[in-house]
Design an enzyme around this catalytic site. Sequence first.
Site, mmCIF file in Angstrom:
data_model
loop_
_atom_site.group_PDB
_atom_site.id
_atom_site.type_symbol
_atom_site.label_atom_id
_atom_site.label_comp_id
_atom_site.label_asym_id
_atom_site.label_seq_id
_atom_site.Cartn_x
_atom_site.Cartn_y
_atom_site.Cartn_z
ATOM 1 N N ASN A 12 -36.360 -26.213 -0.216
ATOM 2 C CA ASN A 12 -36.692 -27.298 0.707
ATOM 3 C C ASN A 12 -37.270 -26.640 1.966
ATOM 4 O O ASN A 12 -36.526 -26.124 2.800
ATOM 5 C CB ASN A 12 -35.416 -28.090 1.012
ATOM 6 C CG ASN A 12 -35.670 -29.277 1.925
ATOM 7 O OD1 ASN A 12 -36.765 -29.439 2.467
ATOM 8 N ND2 ASN A 12 -34.649 -30.092 2.106
ATOM 9 N N ARG A 104 -38.781 -29.582 -2.974
ATOM 10 C CA ARG A 104 -38.778 -30.906 -2.355
ATOM 11 C C ARG A 104 -40.136 -31.097 -1.679
ATOM 12 O O ARG A 104 -40.552 -30.261 -0.873
ATOM 13 C CB ARG A 104 -37.686 -30.987 -1.310
ATOM 14 C CG ARG A 104 -37.742 -32.303 -0.585
ATOM 15 C CD ARG A 104 -36.806 -32.334 0.583
ATOM 16 N NE ARG A 104 -36.844 -33.648 1.182
ATOM 17 C CZ ARG A 104 -36.667 -33.888 2.459
ATOM 18 N NH1 ARG A 104 -36.427 -32.891 3.283
ATOM 19 N NH2 ARG A 104 -36.705 -35.100 2.920
ATOM 20 N N HIS A 193 -36.481 -40.415 1.526
ATOM 21 C CA HIS A 193 -35.111 -40.184 1.017
ATOM 22 C C HIS A 193 -34.975 -40.648 -0.435
ATOM 23 O O HIS A 193 -33.872 -40.948 -0.901
ATOM 24 C CB HIS A 193 -34.039 -40.952 1.834
ATOM 25 C CG HIS A 193 -33.834 -40.473 3.226
ATOM 26 N ND1 HIS A 193 -33.584 -41.349 4.272
ATOM 27 C CD2 HIS A 193 -33.833 -39.240 3.769
ATOM 28 C CE1 HIS A 193 -33.437 -40.656 5.393
ATOM 29 N NE2 HIS A 193 -33.590 -39.374 5.107
ATOM 30 N N ARG A 254 -34.598 -41.511 16.094
ATOM 31 C CA ARG A 254 -35.731 -42.427 15.889
ATOM 32 C C ARG A 254 -35.313 -43.865 16.155
ATOM 33 O O ARG A 254 -34.201 -44.272 15.812
ATOM 34 C CB ARG A 254 -36.259 -42.335 14.454
ATOM 35 C CG ARG A 254 -36.806 -40.989 14.092
ATOM 36 C CD ARG A 254 -37.469 -41.038 12.705
ATOM 37 N NE ARG A 254 -37.670 -39.706 12.190
ATOM 38 C CZ ARG A 254 -37.141 -39.247 11.046
ATOM 39 N NH1 ARG A 254 -36.409 -40.022 10.275
ATOM 40 N NH2 ARG A 254 -37.375 -38.006 10.675
ATOM 41 N N GLU A 397 -29.024 -34.178 -2.992
ATOM 42 C CA GLU A 397 -30.459 -34.130 -3.255
ATOM 43 C C GLU A 397 -30.857 -32.872 -4.019
ATOM 44 O O GLU A 397 -31.730 -32.904 -4.877
ATOM 45 C CB GLU A 397 -31.223 -34.241 -1.924
ATOM 46 C CG GLU A 397 -31.141 -35.650 -1.356
ATOM 47 C CD GLU A 397 -31.463 -35.745 0.128
ATOM 48 O OE1 GLU A 397 -30.597 -35.314 0.931
ATOM 49 O OE2 GLU A 397 -32.538 -36.226 0.479
#
Length: 411
Positions: A12, A104, A193, A254, A397
Amino acid sequence: MTATATRVLVLNSGSSSLKYQLLDMTDTQSNSGSGAGRLAVGLVERIGEETSRLTHTPLAAGGDKRETEGPIADHEAALKAVGAELAADGLGLDSPELAAIGHRVVHGGLKFTEPTVIDDAVLKEIERLVPVAPLHNPANLTGIRTARALRPDLPQVAVFDTAFHTTMPEHAARYAIDVATADAHRIRRYGFHGTSHAYVSRKTAELLGKDPAEVNVIVLHLGNGASASAVAGGRCVDTSMGLTPLEGLVMGTRSGDIDPAVTFHLKRVAGMSEDEVDVLLNKKSGLVGLCGDNDMREIRRRIDEGDERAALAFDIYIHRLKKYIGAYSAVLGRVDAVAFTAGVGENAAPVREAAVAGLEEMGLAVDASLNAVRSGEPRLISPEYARVAVAVVPTDEELEIAQQTYALVSA
Ligand code: ADP
Protein backbone atom coordinates in the site's frame (compact mmCIF):
# COMPACT_ATOMS: atom_id res chain seq x y z
CA MET A 1 3.43 -19.99 -10.46
CA THR A 2 4.79 -23.11 -8.78
CA ALA A 3 2.56 -25.28 -6.61
CA THR A 4 4.55 -24.26 -3.56
CA ALA A 5 4.10 -20.55 -4.22
CA THR A 6 1.52 -19.65 -1.58
CA ARG A 7 2.70 -16.28 -0.31
CA VAL A 8 1.37 -12.88 -1.30
CA LEU A 9 3.05 -9.58 -0.54
CA VAL A 10 0.52 -6.74 -0.17
CA LEU A 11 1.81 -3.23 -0.83
CA ASN A 12 0.00 0.00 0.00
CA SER A 13 2.09 2.88 -1.31
CA GLY A 14 1.42 6.42 -0.21
CA SER A 15 3.26 9.53 -1.37
CA SER A 16 5.89 9.21 1.37
CA SER A 17 5.06 5.84 2.89
CA LEU A 18 4.97 2.16 2.07
CA LYS A 19 2.85 -0.24 4.12
CA TYR A 20 3.31 -3.94 3.57
CA GLN A 21 2.20 -7.36 4.73
CA LEU A 22 3.41 -10.79 3.72
CA LEU A 23 0.74 -13.46 4.02
CA ASP A 24 0.70 -17.21 3.56
CA MET A 25 -2.52 -17.97 1.76
CA THR A 26 -2.70 -21.63 2.74
CA ASP A 27 -3.11 -20.43 6.32
CA THR A 28 -5.37 -17.46 5.71
CA GLN A 29 -7.75 -19.49 3.56
CA SER A 30 -8.39 -21.85 6.44
CA ASN A 31 -8.40 -19.14 9.11
CA SER A 32 -10.13 -16.39 7.22
CA GLY A 33 -9.74 -13.13 9.02
CA SER A 34 -7.92 -14.49 12.04
CA GLY A 35 -4.59 -13.28 10.74
CA ALA A 36 -3.01 -16.68 11.31
CA GLY A 37 -1.38 -16.52 7.89
CA ARG A 38 0.37 -13.21 8.43
CA LEU A 39 4.13 -13.78 8.20
CA ALA A 40 5.37 -10.21 8.49
CA VAL A 41 3.95 -6.69 8.62
CA GLY A 42 5.61 -3.33 8.42
CA LEU A 43 5.74 0.26 7.37
CA VAL A 44 8.26 2.63 5.85
CA GLU A 45 7.53 6.26 6.75
CA ARG A 46 8.93 9.62 5.66
CA ILE A 47 10.41 8.28 2.41
CA GLY A 48 12.63 10.93 0.81
CA GLU A 49 13.51 12.57 4.13
CA GLU A 50 16.61 12.28 6.32
CA THR A 51 14.59 10.70 9.10
CA SER A 52 12.90 7.83 7.26
CA ARG A 53 11.85 4.97 9.48
CA LEU A 54 11.25 1.30 8.75
CA THR A 55 9.22 -0.64 11.29
CA HIS A 56 9.17 -4.37 10.69
CA THR A 57 7.45 -7.11 12.70
CA PRO A 58 8.41 -10.68 11.81
CA LEU A 59 5.24 -12.43 13.00
CA ALA A 60 6.13 -15.87 11.61
CA ALA A 61 9.53 -15.82 13.25
CA GLY A 62 7.82 -14.76 16.49
CA GLY A 63 10.34 -11.95 16.71
CA ASP A 64 10.01 -8.51 18.19
CA LYS A 65 9.30 -5.35 16.23
CA ARG A 66 12.47 -3.94 14.63
CA GLU A 67 12.89 -0.24 13.93
CA THR A 68 15.50 1.26 11.63
CA GLU A 69 15.95 5.02 11.24
CA GLY A 70 17.93 6.76 8.53
CA PRO A 71 17.46 8.25 5.08
CA ILE A 72 15.51 6.17 2.54
CA ALA A 73 15.63 8.16 -0.68
CA ASP A 74 12.69 6.81 -2.67
CA HIS A 75 10.18 3.97 -3.04
CA GLU A 76 12.75 1.76 -4.75
CA ALA A 77 15.12 2.09 -1.81
CA ALA A 78 12.17 1.53 0.53
CA LEU A 79 11.13 -1.71 -1.14
CA LYS A 80 14.75 -2.91 -1.17
CA ALA A 81 15.00 -2.18 2.55
CA VAL A 82 11.77 -4.11 3.14
CA GLY A 83 13.20 -6.98 1.06
CA ALA A 84 16.32 -7.02 3.24
CA GLU A 85 14.22 -7.17 6.43
CA LEU A 86 12.14 -10.03 5.01
CA ALA A 87 15.29 -11.84 3.85
CA ALA A 88 16.69 -11.64 7.37
CA ASP A 89 13.69 -13.75 8.46
CA GLY A 90 14.16 -16.18 5.55
CA LEU A 91 11.20 -14.61 3.69
CA GLY A 92 13.08 -12.72 0.96
CA LEU A 93 11.36 -11.26 -2.10
CA ASP A 94 13.39 -13.62 -4.31
CA SER A 95 11.77 -16.65 -2.67
CA PRO A 96 10.04 -19.12 -5.03
CA GLU A 97 7.26 -19.27 -2.44
CA LEU A 98 6.16 -15.75 -3.34
CA ALA A 99 3.18 -16.15 -5.70
CA ALA A 100 2.32 -12.53 -6.41
CA ILE A 101 2.39 -8.95 -5.21
CA GLY A 102 -0.99 -7.32 -4.57
CA HIS A 103 -1.13 -3.53 -4.81
CA ARG A 104 -3.76 -1.28 -3.31
CA VAL A 105 -4.75 1.20 -6.02
CA VAL A 106 -7.09 3.95 -4.91
CA HIS A 107 -8.80 4.93 -8.16
CA GLY A 108 -9.81 2.46 -10.84
CA GLY A 109 -12.44 4.66 -12.47
CA LEU A 110 -15.24 2.77 -14.19
CA LYS A 111 -12.93 0.51 -16.15
CA PHE A 112 -11.62 -1.64 -13.32
CA THR A 113 -14.45 -3.55 -11.69
CA GLU A 114 -12.28 -6.49 -10.59
CA PRO A 115 -8.75 -7.12 -9.34
CA THR A 116 -6.53 -6.99 -12.41
CA VAL A 117 -3.14 -8.46 -13.34
CA ILE A 118 -0.92 -5.50 -14.14
CA ASP A 119 0.63 -5.12 -17.58
CA ASP A 120 1.73 -2.02 -19.49
CA ALA A 121 -1.82 -1.28 -20.68
CA VAL A 122 -3.18 -1.47 -17.14
CA LEU A 123 -0.42 0.84 -15.91
CA LYS A 124 -1.34 3.33 -18.62
CA GLU A 125 -5.00 3.25 -17.62
CA ILE A 126 -4.16 3.82 -13.92
CA GLU A 127 -2.05 6.76 -15.10
CA ARG A 128 -4.98 8.09 -17.15
CA LEU A 129 -6.95 8.30 -13.88
CA VAL A 130 -4.40 10.55 -12.15
CA PRO A 131 -6.49 13.71 -12.82
CA VAL A 132 -9.36 12.27 -10.73
CA ALA A 133 -7.05 10.91 -7.99
CA PRO A 134 -4.07 13.29 -7.98
CA LEU A 135 -3.07 12.50 -4.39
CA HIS A 136 -3.23 8.73 -4.52
CA ASN A 137 -2.75 7.16 -7.93
CA PRO A 138 0.77 8.58 -8.55
CA ALA A 139 2.02 7.04 -5.30
CA ASN A 140 0.32 3.73 -6.11
CA LEU A 141 1.96 3.78 -9.56
CA THR A 142 5.40 4.37 -8.04
CA GLY A 143 4.90 1.32 -5.82
CA ILE A 144 3.85 -0.83 -8.77
CA ARG A 145 6.75 0.27 -10.99
CA THR A 146 9.25 -0.34 -8.19
CA ALA A 147 7.91 -3.82 -7.46
CA ARG A 148 7.79 -4.75 -11.15
CA ALA A 149 11.43 -3.70 -11.60
CA LEU A 150 12.44 -5.79 -8.63
CA ARG A 151 10.52 -8.95 -9.63
CA PRO A 152 9.59 -8.64 -13.32
CA ASP A 153 8.78 -12.36 -13.49
CA LEU A 154 6.14 -12.18 -10.74
CA PRO A 155 2.43 -11.47 -11.31
CA GLN A 156 1.51 -8.08 -9.88
CA VAL A 157 -2.16 -7.46 -9.19
CA ALA A 158 -3.98 -4.17 -8.72
CA VAL A 159 -6.88 -4.18 -6.26
CA PHE A 160 -8.92 -1.00 -6.59
CA ASP A 161 -10.65 0.94 -3.79
CA THR A 162 -13.36 1.94 -6.23
CA ALA A 163 -14.07 -1.52 -7.72
CA PHE A 164 -16.72 -2.63 -5.21
CA HIS A 165 -18.72 0.53 -5.92
CA THR A 166 -18.88 0.08 -9.69
CA THR A 167 -22.16 -1.81 -9.21
CA MET A 168 -23.86 1.40 -8.05
CA PRO A 169 -26.82 2.16 -10.29
CA GLU A 170 -26.57 5.22 -12.50
CA HIS A 171 -29.17 7.10 -10.41
CA ALA A 172 -26.92 6.79 -7.34
CA ALA A 173 -23.62 7.45 -9.12
CA ARG A 174 -24.56 10.50 -11.18
CA TYR A 175 -24.53 14.02 -9.83
CA ALA A 176 -27.47 16.14 -10.95
CA ILE A 177 -25.34 18.42 -13.11
CA ASP A 178 -25.10 18.98 -16.85
CA VAL A 179 -24.50 15.55 -18.37
CA ALA A 180 -22.14 16.70 -21.12
CA THR A 181 -19.90 18.55 -18.64
CA ALA A 182 -19.94 15.60 -16.24
CA ASP A 183 -19.05 13.11 -18.95
CA ALA A 184 -16.34 15.28 -20.50
CA HIS A 185 -14.53 15.44 -17.15
CA ARG A 186 -15.53 11.99 -15.81
CA ILE A 187 -17.36 13.66 -12.92
CA ARG A 188 -19.47 11.14 -11.03
CA ARG A 189 -19.56 9.38 -7.69
CA TYR A 190 -16.93 6.62 -7.56
CA GLY A 191 -16.74 5.86 -3.84
CA PHE A 192 -13.69 4.66 -1.90
CA HIS A 193 -12.77 2.20 0.89
CA GLY A 194 -14.33 -0.41 -1.42
CA THR A 195 -12.03 -3.22 -0.31
CA SER A 196 -13.18 -2.65 3.27
CA HIS A 197 -16.88 -2.37 2.38
CA ALA A 198 -16.64 -5.61 0.37
CA TYR A 199 -14.85 -7.49 3.14
CA VAL A 200 -17.02 -6.19 5.99
CA SER A 201 -20.37 -6.72 4.22
CA ARG A 202 -19.37 -10.33 3.42
CA LYS A 203 -18.14 -10.94 6.99
CA THR A 204 -21.37 -9.50 8.36
CA ALA A 205 -23.40 -11.99 6.33
CA GLU A 206 -21.11 -14.74 7.66
CA LEU A 207 -21.72 -13.52 11.22
CA LEU A 208 -25.48 -13.77 10.61
CA GLY A 209 -24.98 -17.29 9.21
CA LYS A 210 -26.35 -16.20 5.84
CA ASP A 211 -25.29 -16.04 2.22
CA PRO A 212 -24.20 -12.48 1.29
CA ALA A 213 -26.71 -12.65 -1.58
CA GLU A 214 -29.54 -12.84 0.98
CA VAL A 215 -28.71 -9.87 3.18
CA ASN A 216 -28.86 -6.08 3.02
CA VAL A 217 -26.17 -4.36 5.04
CA ILE A 218 -25.26 -0.77 5.86
CA VAL A 219 -21.49 -0.64 6.40
CA LEU A 220 -20.09 2.29 8.39
CA HIS A 221 -16.32 2.48 7.84
CA LEU A 222 -15.29 5.01 10.47
CA GLY A 223 -11.55 5.61 10.48
CA ASN A 224 -9.76 8.90 10.08
CA GLY A 225 -11.35 8.86 6.64
CA ALA A 226 -14.94 7.64 6.90
CA SER A 227 -17.57 6.34 4.52
CA ALA A 228 -20.92 4.56 4.57
CA SER A 229 -22.25 2.13 2.02
CA ALA A 230 -25.54 0.43 1.27
CA VAL A 231 -24.95 -3.17 0.19
CA ALA A 232 -27.89 -5.15 -1.21
CA GLY A 233 -27.32 -8.87 -1.63
CA GLY A 234 -23.55 -8.43 -1.75
CA ARG A 235 -23.61 -5.57 -4.28
CA CYS A 236 -22.97 -1.94 -3.46
CA VAL A 237 -25.97 0.23 -4.36
CA ASP A 238 -24.84 3.50 -2.78
CA THR A 239 -21.86 4.93 -0.94
CA SER A 240 -21.15 8.24 0.72
CA MET A 241 -17.82 9.22 -0.87
CA GLY A 242 -18.01 10.67 -4.36
CA LEU A 243 -15.68 11.93 -7.06
CA THR A 244 -13.12 12.21 -4.28
CA PRO A 245 -13.03 11.01 -0.65
CA LEU A 246 -14.25 14.44 0.51
CA GLU A 247 -18.00 13.77 0.26
CA GLY A 248 -20.23 12.19 2.88
CA LEU A 249 -19.64 11.66 6.58
CA VAL A 250 -17.85 14.02 8.94
CA MET A 251 -14.29 12.68 9.07
CA GLY A 252 -11.11 13.28 11.07
CA THR A 253 -10.01 16.23 8.96
CA ARG A 254 -12.52 16.34 6.05
CA SER A 255 -15.82 18.20 6.09
CA GLY A 256 -17.86 15.57 4.28
CA ASP A 257 -21.11 16.87 2.72
CA ILE A 258 -21.19 20.62 2.30
CA ASP A 259 -23.08 23.11 0.13
CA PRO A 260 -20.75 23.56 -2.88
CA ALA A 261 -21.58 27.25 -2.76
CA VAL A 262 -19.45 27.45 0.40
CA THR A 263 -16.42 27.04 -1.88
CA PHE A 264 -17.48 29.98 -4.13
CA HIS A 265 -18.12 32.02 -1.02
CA LEU A 266 -14.67 31.27 0.39
CA LYS A 267 -13.10 32.36 -2.90
CA ARG A 268 -15.26 35.40 -3.62
CA VAL A 269 -15.83 36.74 -0.13
CA ALA A 270 -12.99 35.35 1.99
CA GLY A 271 -10.45 35.73 -0.84
CA MET A 272 -9.11 32.23 -0.52
CA SER A 273 -7.33 30.48 -3.37
CA GLU A 274 -8.39 27.13 -4.85
CA ASP A 275 -5.57 25.37 -2.99
CA GLU A 276 -6.44 27.06 0.30
CA VAL A 277 -10.05 25.90 0.00
CA ASP A 278 -8.83 22.40 -0.84
CA VAL A 279 -6.60 22.32 2.25
CA LEU A 280 -9.37 23.80 4.42
CA LEU A 281 -11.94 21.17 3.44
CA ASN A 282 -9.61 18.16 3.29
CA LYS A 283 -7.13 18.85 6.08
CA LYS A 284 -8.57 21.45 8.45
CA SER A 285 -12.23 20.50 8.66
CA GLY A 286 -14.19 17.58 10.11
CA LEU A 287 -13.50 16.84 13.76
CA VAL A 288 -10.17 18.67 13.75
CA GLY A 289 -11.80 21.79 12.32
CA LEU A 290 -14.65 21.63 14.79
CA CYS A 291 -12.70 21.03 17.98
CA GLY A 292 -8.98 20.83 17.23
CA ASP A 293 -8.71 17.06 17.72
CA ASN A 294 -9.38 14.26 15.27
CA ASP A 295 -8.69 11.34 17.56
CA MET A 296 -11.98 10.04 18.94
CA ARG A 297 -10.26 8.90 22.15
CA GLU A 298 -9.12 12.44 22.87
CA ILE A 299 -12.54 13.87 21.97
CA ARG A 300 -14.28 11.49 24.37
CA ARG A 301 -11.76 12.37 27.11
CA ARG A 302 -12.47 16.07 26.61
CA ILE A 303 -16.23 15.47 26.66
CA ASP A 304 -15.87 13.61 29.96
CA GLU A 305 -14.12 16.71 31.32
CA GLY A 306 -17.03 18.89 30.23
CA ASP A 307 -15.49 20.41 27.08
CA GLU A 308 -18.33 21.94 25.04
CA ARG A 309 -16.49 22.27 21.73
CA ALA A 310 -15.61 18.58 21.80
CA ALA A 311 -19.22 17.72 22.68
CA LEU A 312 -20.57 19.75 19.75
CA ALA A 313 -18.06 18.16 17.36
CA PHE A 314 -19.19 14.73 18.55
CA ASP A 315 -22.87 15.65 18.09
CA ILE A 316 -22.27 16.93 14.55
CA TYR A 317 -20.37 13.71 13.72
CA ILE A 318 -23.21 11.56 15.08
CA HIS A 319 -25.96 13.62 13.44
CA ARG A 320 -24.40 13.06 9.98
CA LEU A 321 -23.93 9.35 10.71
CA LYS A 322 -27.61 9.02 11.66
CA LYS A 323 -28.69 10.79 8.48
CA TYR A 324 -26.77 8.24 6.41
CA ILE A 325 -28.24 5.31 8.36
CA GLY A 326 -31.68 6.74 7.63
CA ALA A 327 -30.93 7.46 3.98
CA TYR A 328 -29.49 4.02 3.33
CA SER A 329 -32.37 2.33 5.15
CA ALA A 330 -34.64 4.03 2.62
CA VAL A 331 -32.34 3.09 -0.30
CA LEU A 332 -32.25 -0.57 0.78
CA GLY A 333 -35.93 -0.84 1.81
CA ARG A 334 -35.09 -3.68 4.20
CA VAL A 335 -31.99 -3.60 6.38
CA ASP A 336 -30.69 -6.83 7.94
CA ALA A 337 -27.60 -5.40 9.59
CA VAL A 338 -25.65 -2.26 10.33
CA ALA A 339 -21.92 -3.00 10.63
CA PHE A 340 -19.38 -0.70 12.31
CA THR A 341 -15.75 -0.97 11.26
CA ALA A 342 -12.30 0.75 11.17
CA GLY A 343 -10.54 2.61 14.02
CA VAL A 344 -13.56 4.50 15.39
CA GLY A 345 -16.21 1.94 14.40
CA GLU A 346 -14.32 -0.96 15.99
CA ASN A 347 -13.22 0.81 19.16
CA ALA A 348 -15.51 3.68 20.08
CA ALA A 349 -18.52 2.22 21.91
CA PRO A 350 -20.00 5.71 22.59
CA VAL A 351 -20.10 6.40 18.84
CA ARG A 352 -21.96 3.16 18.14
CA GLU A 353 -24.39 3.79 20.99
CA ALA A 354 -25.10 7.38 19.94
CA ALA A 355 -25.42 6.54 16.22
CA VAL A 356 -28.37 4.20 16.77
CA ALA A 357 -29.92 5.93 19.82
CA GLY A 358 -33.52 6.80 19.12
CA LEU A 359 -33.76 4.55 16.06
CA GLU A 360 -35.77 1.81 17.82
CA GLU A 361 -38.74 2.45 15.52
CA MET A 362 -36.43 1.50 12.65
CA GLY A 363 -35.60 -1.78 14.42
CA LEU A 364 -32.19 -0.59 15.61
CA ALA A 365 -30.84 -0.89 19.14
CA VAL A 366 -27.57 -1.54 20.94
CA ASP A 367 -27.18 -3.67 24.06
CA ALA A 368 -25.00 -1.69 26.46
CA SER A 369 -23.09 -4.66 27.88
CA LEU A 370 -22.45 -6.24 24.46
CA ASN A 371 -21.36 -2.84 23.13
CA ALA A 372 -18.85 -2.47 25.96
CA VAL A 373 -17.02 -5.72 25.08
CA ARG A 374 -13.59 -5.15 23.52
CA SER A 375 -12.61 -7.78 21.01
CA GLY A 376 -10.83 -8.20 17.68
CA GLU A 377 -13.53 -10.60 16.47
CA PRO A 378 -16.71 -9.87 14.51
CA ARG A 379 -19.58 -9.66 16.97
CA LEU A 380 -23.22 -8.65 17.41
CA ILE A 381 -24.00 -5.80 19.79
CA SER A 382 -27.78 -5.60 19.30
CA PRO A 383 -30.23 -7.13 21.78
CA GLU A 384 -32.13 -10.33 20.84
CA TYR A 385 -35.36 -8.47 20.20
CA ALA A 386 -33.94 -5.98 17.68
CA ARG A 387 -35.18 -6.47 14.10
CA VAL A 388 -31.92 -5.20 12.62
CA ALA A 389 -28.62 -6.74 13.71
CA VAL A 390 -26.01 -4.21 14.79
CA ALA A 391 -22.49 -5.61 14.43
CA VAL A 392 -18.86 -4.69 15.00
CA VAL A 393 -16.81 -6.26 12.22
CA PRO A 394 -13.07 -5.50 12.21
CA THR A 395 -11.95 -4.69 8.70
CA ASP A 396 -8.91 -6.29 7.09
CA GLU A 397 -8.10 -4.60 3.80
CA GLU A 398 -4.72 -6.33 3.48
CA LEU A 399 -6.23 -9.80 3.85
CA GLU A 400 -8.92 -8.91 1.29
CA ILE A 401 -6.27 -7.63 -1.16
CA ALA A 402 -4.17 -10.77 -0.59
CA GLN A 403 -7.17 -13.07 -1.11
CA GLN A 404 -8.29 -11.30 -4.28
CA THR A 405 -4.72 -11.35 -5.59
CA TYR A 406 -4.17 -15.02 -4.80
CA ALA A 407 -7.54 -16.05 -6.24
CA LEU A 408 -6.62 -14.34 -9.50
CA VAL A 409 -3.13 -15.78 -9.89
CA SER A 410 -3.97 -19.30 -8.73
CA ALA A 411 -7.11 -19.59 -10.88
P1 ADP B 1 -7.22 5.39 8.80
O1 ADP B 1 -6.90 4.02 8.26
O2 ADP B 1 -8.31 6.11 8.08
O3 ADP B 1 -6.03 6.26 9.09
P2 ADP B 1 -8.10 3.99 11.20
O4 ADP B 1 -9.17 3.08 10.69
O5 ADP B 1 -6.83 3.40 11.65
O6 ADP B 1 -7.86 5.19 10.21
O7 ADP B 1 -8.74 4.84 12.40
C1 ADP B 1 -8.00 5.80 13.08
C2 ADP B 1 -8.89 6.51 14.07
O8 ADP B 1 -9.52 5.55 14.93
C3 ADP B 1 -8.16 7.43 15.03
O9 ADP B 1 -8.00 8.71 14.47
C4 ADP B 1 -9.07 7.45 16.23
O10 ADP B 1 -10.01 8.50 16.08
C5 ADP B 1 -9.83 6.16 16.16
N1 ADP B 1 -9.51 5.21 17.24
C6 ADP B 1 -8.50 4.32 17.28
N2 ADP B 1 -8.52 3.65 18.45
C7 ADP B 1 -9.57 4.11 19.16
C8 ADP B 1 -10.13 3.82 20.44
N3 ADP B 1 -9.62 2.89 21.25
N4 ADP B 1 -11.22 4.51 20.82
C9 ADP B 1 -11.76 5.46 20.02
N5 ADP B 1 -11.28 5.78 18.81
C10 ADP B 1 -10.20 5.11 18.38
